[in-house]
Design an enzyme around this catalytic site. Structure first.
Site, PDB file in Angstrom:
ATOM      1  CB  CYS A  78      -0.989  -0.055   1.160  1.00 36.02           C
ATOM      2  SG  CYS A  78      -2.430   0.962   0.872  1.00 36.02           S
ATOM      3  CG  HIS A 189      -3.102  -3.223   4.077  1.00 30.64           C
ATOM      4  ND1 HIS A 189      -2.135  -2.589   4.832  1.00 30.64           N
ATOM      5  CD2 HIS A 189      -3.728  -2.262   3.375  1.00 30.64           C
ATOM      6  CE1 HIS A 189      -2.174  -1.297   4.604  1.00 30.64           C
ATOM      7  NE2 HIS A 189      -3.138  -1.056   3.721  1.00 30.64           N
ATOM      8  CD  GLU A 191      -0.259  -5.363   6.234  1.00 30.77           C
ATOM      9  OE1 GLU A 191      -0.238  -5.942   5.126  1.00 30.77           O
ATOM     10  OE2 GLU A 191      -0.560  -4.161   6.356  1.00 30.77           O
TER      11      GLU A 191
HETATM   12  N1  GLN Z   1      -3.635   6.382   1.033  1.00 26.80           N
HETATM   13  C1  GLN Z   1      -2.350   6.104   1.628  1.00 26.80           C
HETATM   14  C2  GLN Z   1      -1.244   6.884   0.938  1.00 26.80           C
HETATM   15  O1  GLN Z   1      -1.460   7.482  -0.043  1.00 26.80           O
HETATM   16  C3  GLN Z   1      -2.040   4.628   1.580  1.00 26.80           C
HETATM   17  C4  GLN Z   1      -3.026   3.879   2.441  1.00 26.80           C
HETATM   18  C5  GLN Z   1      -2.479   2.636   3.073  1.00 26.80           C
HETATM   19  O2  GLN Z   1      -1.278   2.413   3.133  1.00 26.80           O
HETATM   20  N2  GLN Z   1      -3.374   1.848   3.601  1.00 26.80           N
HETATM   21  O3  GLN Z   1      -0.142   6.901   1.418  1.00 26.80           O
END
Ligand code: GLN
Length: 214
Positions: A78, A189, A191
């Site tokens: 992410c 994610h 994890e």
């Molecule tokens: N929206 C977040 C970003 O732009 C990422 C979200 C996440 O890691 N769950 O950094």
């Protein structure tokens, strides 16, 4: 095998717990010297602008870039995926990036109405059954370079799907997991679920790199 987890902000403890459960030693990385002797590194989810700025302040950006080019595996989930990318679409101007992977990612690609959702993904590299993926204010991979292998696509009514690009081309907006050599990136994610197949896949990459360097 010792795996570092960038522990500046975000969901690093969850990665630690899964790795501990599958018998892997972990190290929380906050300073450049914490990268020494590691067999791999995970950059967790969180807020990519915050993680990038804190990394910059602590002199970690260049050591992290050097680690990513050293051949040892690095996995970004992410926000971690955003940090690994060499292009961010609609990002914050001047957002610090590692620029290690030849991908363009769009931050918060799913808009406010579907901030968070879950989907079952077919991931051939992991085999059956489908992988239950949790997306939280997730980014999407909008461009992949030639060296980049696509591991997973999101094909549900939630995906912003294929859109018309310039000159009548179709832009693919479904890519959510990729690999480029020693680098792995997932928009979701792993994890946060009980399924540890992605962590085991990453440990397979780490074992290969470890054997090559010894
Ligand atoms: N929206 C977040 C970003 O732009 C990422 C979200 C996440 O890691 N769950 O950094």
């Amino acid at each position: 095998m010792r795996i570092g987890i960038l522990a500046l902000q975000g969901a690093f403890i969850e990665h630690e717990k899964i790795l501990t459960r599958i018998g892997v030693e972990t190290v929380e990385v906050r300073l450049p010297q914490h990268l020494e002797g590691l067999d791999g590194l995970i950059i967790p989810g969180g807020e990519s602008t915050t993680i990038g700025k804190v990394a910059q302040r602590w002199g970690l950006l260049e050591p992290l870039q050097a680690f990513a080019t050293s051949g040892r595996p690095v996995w970004g989930t992410c926000a971690g995926m955003i940090l690994l990318a060499n292009e961010v679409v609609d990002g914050v101007p001047g957002q610090p990036l590692l620029g290690a992977m030849d991908i363009a990612v769009r931050r918060n690609a799913f808009g406010r109405q579907v901030d968070s959702f879950e989907a079952d993904l077919e991931i051939p590299a992991l085999g059956e059954p489908p992988f239950h993926a949790v997306f939280i204010r997730a980014p999407l991979i909008e461009r992949v370079g030639q060296e980049v292998e696509i591991l997973a696509r999101l094909e549900t009514e939630l995906s912003p799907v294929t859109v018309a690009g310039e000159n009548g081309t179709q832009e693919d907006r479904t890519v959510v997991a990729v690999r480029q050599g020693n680098l792995l990136a997932t928009a979701f994610h792993p994890e946060l679920t009980e399924d540890n197949r992605f962590h085991r896949y990453f440990m397979g990459m780490a074992t290969g790199a470890h054997q090559r360097s010894h």
